[in-house]
Design a protein around this motif. Structure first.
Motif, PDB file in Angstrom:
ATOM      1  N   LEU A  30       0.837  -1.210   0.000  1.00  0.00           N
ATOM      2  CA  LEU A  30       0.000   0.000   0.000  1.00  0.00           C
ATOM      3  C   LEU A  30       0.873   1.262   0.000  1.00  0.00           C
ATOM      4  CD1 LEU A  30      -2.565  -1.262   2.658  1.00  0.00           C
ATOM      5  CD2 LEU A  30      -2.923  -1.095   0.190  1.00  0.00           C
ATOM      6  N   LEU A  31       2.090   1.120   0.502  1.00  0.00           N
ATOM      7  CA  LEU A  31       3.055   2.236   0.524  1.00  0.00           C
ATOM      8  C   LEU A  31       4.380   1.746  -0.054  1.00  0.00           C
ATOM      9  CD1 LEU A  31       4.117   5.049   1.460  1.00  0.00           C
ATOM     10  CD2 LEU A  31       4.732   3.946   3.624  1.00  0.00           C
ATOM     11  N   ASP A  32       4.828   2.457  -1.111  1.00  0.00           N
ATOM     12  CA  ASP A  32       6.138   2.181  -1.708  1.00  0.00           C
ATOM     13  C   ASP A  32       7.047   3.342  -1.326  1.00  0.00           C
ATOM     14  OD1 ASP A  32       8.346   1.710  -3.269  1.00  0.00           O
ATOM     15  OD2 ASP A  32       7.337   2.076  -5.189  1.00  0.00           O
ATOM     16  N   LEU A  33       7.879   3.127  -0.295  1.00  0.00           N
ATOM     17  CA  LEU A  33       8.687   4.202   0.288  1.00  0.00           C
ATOM     18  C   LEU A  33      10.161   4.010  -0.046  1.00  0.00           C
ATOM     19  CD1 LEU A  33       8.887   6.627   2.314  1.00  0.00           C
ATOM     20  CD2 LEU A  33       9.185   4.906   4.103  1.00  0.00           C
ATOM     21  N   LYS A  34      10.793   5.075  -0.591  1.00  0.00           N
ATOM     22  CA  LYS A  34      12.226   4.996  -0.886  1.00  0.00           C
ATOM     23  C   LYS A  34      12.926   6.237  -0.337  1.00  0.00           C
ATOM     24  CE  LYS A  34      12.289   1.314  -3.692  1.00  0.00           C
ATOM     25  NZ  LYS A  34      11.052   1.240  -4.531  1.00  0.00           N
ATOM     26  N   ILE A  35      14.037   6.003   0.360  1.00  0.00           N
ATOM     27  CA  ILE A  35      14.826   7.086   0.938  1.00  0.00           C
ATOM     28  C   ILE A  35      16.066   7.294   0.067  1.00  0.00           C
ATOM     29  CG2 ILE A  35      15.959   7.922   3.045  1.00  0.00           C
ATOM     30  CD1 ILE A  35      12.940   7.222   3.363  1.00  0.00           C
ATOM     31  N   HIS A  36      16.327   8.534  -0.324  1.00  0.00           N
ATOM     32  CA  HIS A  36      17.449   8.839  -1.221  1.00  0.00           C
ATOM     33  C   HIS A  36      18.400   9.825  -0.562  1.00  0.00           C
ATOM     34  CE1 HIS A  36      15.065   7.118  -4.581  1.00  0.00           C
ATOM     35  NE2 HIS A  36      14.048   7.679  -3.948  1.00  0.00           N
ATOM     36  N   ASN A  37      19.699   9.577  -0.742  1.00  0.00           N
ATOM     37  CA  ASN A  37      20.723  10.473  -0.206  1.00  0.00           C
ATOM     38  C   ASN A  37      21.024  11.570  -1.233  1.00  0.00           C
ATOM     39  OD1 ASN A  37      22.983  11.695   0.872  1.00  0.00           O
ATOM     40  ND2 ASN A  37      23.833   9.766   1.635  1.00  0.00           N
ATOM     41  N   LEU A  38      20.817  12.813  -0.833  1.00  0.00           N
ATOM     42  CA  LEU A  38      21.048  13.939  -1.741  1.00  0.00           C
ATOM     43  C   LEU A  38      22.476  13.935  -2.297  1.00  0.00           C
ATOM     44  CD1 LEU A  38      19.985  16.602  -3.006  1.00  0.00           C
ATOM     45  CD2 LEU A  38      20.710  17.763  -0.899  1.00  0.00           C
ATOM     46  N   ARG A  39      23.410  13.414  -1.507  1.00  0.00           N
ATOM     47  CA  ARG A  39      24.809  13.409  -1.958  1.00  0.00           C
ATOM     48  C   ARG A  39      25.038  12.520  -3.187  1.00  0.00           C
ATOM     49  NH1 ARG A  39      27.682  16.349   1.781  1.00  0.00           N
ATOM     50  NH2 ARG A  39      26.828  16.169   3.890  1.00  0.00           N
ATOM     51  N   ASP A  40      24.101  11.639  -3.472  1.00  0.00           N
ATOM     52  CA  ASP A  40      24.225  10.799  -4.663  1.00  0.00           C
ATOM     53  C   ASP A  40      24.126  11.610  -5.954  1.00  0.00           C
ATOM     54  OD1 ASP A  40      24.438   8.661  -2.979  1.00  0.00           O
ATOM     55  OD2 ASP A  40      22.404   7.904  -3.315  1.00  0.00           O
ATOM     56  N   TRP A  41      23.643  12.868  -5.846  1.00  0.00           N
ATOM     57  CA  TRP A  41      23.525  13.718  -7.048  1.00  0.00           C
ATOM     58  C   TRP A  41      24.587  14.821  -7.080  1.00  0.00           C
ATOM     59  CZ3 TRP A  41      19.266  11.244  -5.075  1.00  0.00           C
ATOM     60  CH2 TRP A  41      18.530  10.482  -5.991  1.00  0.00           C
ATOM     61  N   THR A  42      25.689  14.599  -6.354  1.00  0.00           N
ATOM     62  CA  THR A  42      26.841  15.508  -6.462  1.00  0.00           C
ATOM     63  C   THR A  42      27.861  14.865  -7.386  1.00  0.00           C
ATOM     64  OG1 THR A  42      27.881  14.494  -4.524  1.00  0.00           O
ATOM     65  CG2 THR A  42      26.503  16.443  -4.138  1.00  0.00           C
ATOM     66  N   HIS A  43      28.798  15.687  -7.883  1.00  0.00           N
ATOM     67  CA  HIS A  43      29.787  15.165  -8.829  1.00  0.00           C
ATOM     68  C   HIS A  43      31.228  15.429  -8.394  1.00  0.00           C
ATOM     69  CE1 HIS A  43      26.520  14.231 -11.533  1.00  0.00           C
ATOM     70  NE2 HIS A  43      26.060  15.463 -11.391  1.00  0.00           N
ATOM     71  N   ASP A  44      31.399  16.231  -7.342  1.00  0.00           N
ATOM     72  CA  ASP A  44      32.764  16.532  -6.895  1.00  0.00           C
ATOM     73  C   ASP A  44      33.247  15.506  -5.871  1.00  0.00           C
ATOM     74  OD1 ASP A  44      30.795  17.645  -5.093  1.00  0.00           O
ATOM     75  OD2 ASP A  44      32.469  18.529  -4.013  1.00  0.00           O
ATOM     76  N   ARG A  45      34.536  15.487  -5.633  1.00  0.00           N
ATOM     77  CA  ARG A  45      35.154  14.497  -4.751  1.00  0.00           C
ATOM     78  C   ARG A  45      34.594  14.568  -3.326  1.00  0.00           C
ATOM     79  NH1 ARG A  45      40.369  14.314  -3.282  1.00  0.00           N
ATOM     80  NH2 ARG A  45      40.595  16.566  -3.525  1.00  0.00           N
ATOM     81  N   HIS A  46      34.241  15.788  -2.912  1.00  0.00           N
ATOM     82  CA  HIS A  46      33.790  15.943  -1.515  1.00  0.00           C
ATOM     83  C   HIS A  46      32.279  15.824  -1.360  1.00  0.00           C
ATOM     84  CE1 HIS A  46      37.789  18.032  -1.560  1.00  0.00           C
ATOM     85  NE2 HIS A  46      37.940  17.165  -0.569  1.00  0.00           N
ATOM     86  N   LYS A  47      31.588  15.555  -2.466  1.00  0.00           N
ATOM     87  CA  LYS A  47      30.119  15.415  -2.446  1.00  0.00           C
ATOM     88  C   LYS A  47      29.458  16.630  -1.793  1.00  0.00           C
ATOM     89  CE  LYS A  47      30.202  10.315  -2.200  1.00  0.00           C
ATOM     90  NZ  LYS A  47      29.799   9.972  -3.577  1.00  0.00           N
ATOM     91  N   THR A  48      29.817  17.801  -2.282  1.00  0.00           N
ATOM     92  CA  THR A  48      29.357  19.067  -1.692  1.00  0.00           C
ATOM     93  C   THR A  48      27.887  19.329  -1.988  1.00  0.00           C
ATOM     94  OG1 THR A  48      31.570  19.911  -2.139  1.00  0.00           O
ATOM     95  CG2 THR A  48      29.870  21.526  -1.495  1.00  0.00           C
ATOM     96  N   VAL A  49      27.118  19.561  -0.920  1.00  0.00           N
ATOM     97  CA  VAL A  49      25.690  19.871  -1.095  1.00  0.00           C
ATOM     98  C   VAL A  49      25.344  21.284  -0.627  1.00  0.00           C
ATOM     99  CG1 VAL A  49      24.893  17.483  -0.953  1.00  0.00           C
ATOM    100  CG2 VAL A  49      25.171  18.835   1.147  1.00  0.00           C
ATOM    101  N   ASP A  50      26.301  21.984   0.016  1.00  0.00           N
ATOM    102  CA  ASP A  50      25.983  23.282   0.611  1.00  0.00           C
ATOM    103  C   ASP A  50      26.979  24.346   0.171  1.00  0.00           C
ATOM    104  OD1 ASP A  50      28.102  22.045   1.972  1.00  0.00           O
ATOM    105  OD2 ASP A  50      27.632  23.058   3.849  1.00  0.00           O
ATOM    106  N   ASP A  51      26.571  25.603   0.368  1.00  0.00           N
ATOM    107  CA  ASP A  51      27.447  26.731   0.047  1.00  0.00           C
ATOM    108  C   ASP A  51      26.981  27.950   0.844  1.00  0.00           C
ATOM    109  OD1 ASP A  51      29.469  28.237  -1.142  1.00  0.00           O
ATOM    110  OD2 ASP A  51      29.014  27.517  -3.166  1.00  0.00           O
ATOM    111  N   ARG A  52      27.787  29.033   0.818  1.00  0.00           N
ATOM    112  CA  ARG A  52      27.490  30.209   1.650  1.00  0.00           C
ATOM    113  C   ARG A  52      26.480  31.121   0.961  1.00  0.00           C
ATOM    114  NH1 ARG A  52      33.517  32.004   2.046  1.00  0.00           N
ATOM    115  NH2 ARG A  52      32.737  33.692   3.382  1.00  0.00           N
ATOM    116  N   PRO A  53      25.640  31.787   1.761  1.00  0.00           N
ATOM    117  CA  PRO A  53      24.616  32.655   1.159  1.00  0.00           C
ATOM    118  C   PRO A  53      25.220  33.921   0.546  1.00  0.00           C
ATOM    119  CG  PRO A  53      24.516  32.772   3.574  1.00  0.00           C
ATOM    120  CD  PRO A  53      25.532  31.726   3.233  1.00  0.00           C
TER     121      PRO A  53
END
Ligand code: 4GY
Length: 222
Positions: A30-53
């Motif tokens: 009844l529920l198809d639940l999948k958890i995804h790591n945002l870091r899987d969509w980075t391309h740099d060596r450090h898997k950077t997901v954030d930056d300064r405003p």
């Protein structure tokens, strides 16, 4: 219903969603639940997901590129993309009911100081907050939404479990309830409840629900 979650902390989701009614709903298909790591969509060596405003200020923001790539990869024509943050509109039972009628939710959890505004403008169909407080990240809010929505899906709750929604649909809090023994440490169950007088019991419960609502949630009284 299909629910995808985008998070930086996928490990937080192990446990709460593997128990009880949610697990039963998942096993029943009844529920198809999948958890995804945002870091899987980075391309740099450090898997950077954030930056300064831009413009300065404290903290870091989730940068747009990984979020755009991830959301564009996970969404389909019918997907509702929902951001979770304290800046969203307040999540409540009526919204849970509305979401339970969707076919696919993509929950995007906030971290650091929040999202680059272009994610909100371009990708989000909605933004929800579970309350006026700030958590360390959006994993718990995502689990709250998943839990509240899943129990409303057709077939998830048995007849014994499903009554709890009624109190909210009537706009009042729950009335006081008692089980055996009829007297415990000198505290007696209200006489009317053991009287067998059904109309009297109805009247008492409605009165008590109103008193409790007035005391704890005056905002719900019209
Ligand atoms: N409350 N309702 C909430 C939250 C963590 C700082 C933005 C909430 O939904 N999410 O507190 N999320 C914050 C942390 C960045 C997300």
């Amino acid at each position: 219903m299909k629910i995808d979650v985008l998070t930086l902390f996928p490990a937080m989701f192990a446990g709460p969603l593997d128990e009880s009614i949610i697990q039963r709903a998942r096993k029943a298909g009844l529920l198809d639940l999948k958890i995804h790591n945002l870091r899987d969509w980075t391309h740099d060596r450090h898997k950077t997901v954030d930056d300064r405003p831009f413009g300065g200020g404290p903290g870091m923001l989730l940068k747009p590129e990984p979020l755009f790539e991830a959301i564009e990869a996970l969404r389909r024509e019918t997907t509702k993309v929902i951001l979770l943050s304290p800046s969203g509109r307040r999540f409540e039972q009526a919204i849970a009911r509305e979401l339970a009628g969707q076919t696919h939710l993509l929950l995007v959890t906030g971290h650091y100081e929040g999202f680059d505004e272009r994610v909100r403008e371009t990708l989000a169909d909605d933004e929800l907050s579970i309350g006026d407080f700030v958590l360390t990240n959006g994993a718990l809010p995502a689990m709250v939404v998943i839990d509240a929505v899943t129990r409303l899906l057709p077939g998830v709750l048995g007849d014994d479990e499903s009554s709890l929604d009624e109190s909210f649909s009537q706009g009042l809090l729950e009335y006081p309830q008692y089980t055996r023994p009829a007297e415990f440490r000198g505290m007696k169950v209200p006489e009317v409840l053991v009287s067998g007088h059904h109309a009297g019991i109805e009247r008492w419960r409605r009165e008590q629900a109103k008193l409790r609502t007035k005391k704890n949630r005056p905002d719900l009284m019209k």
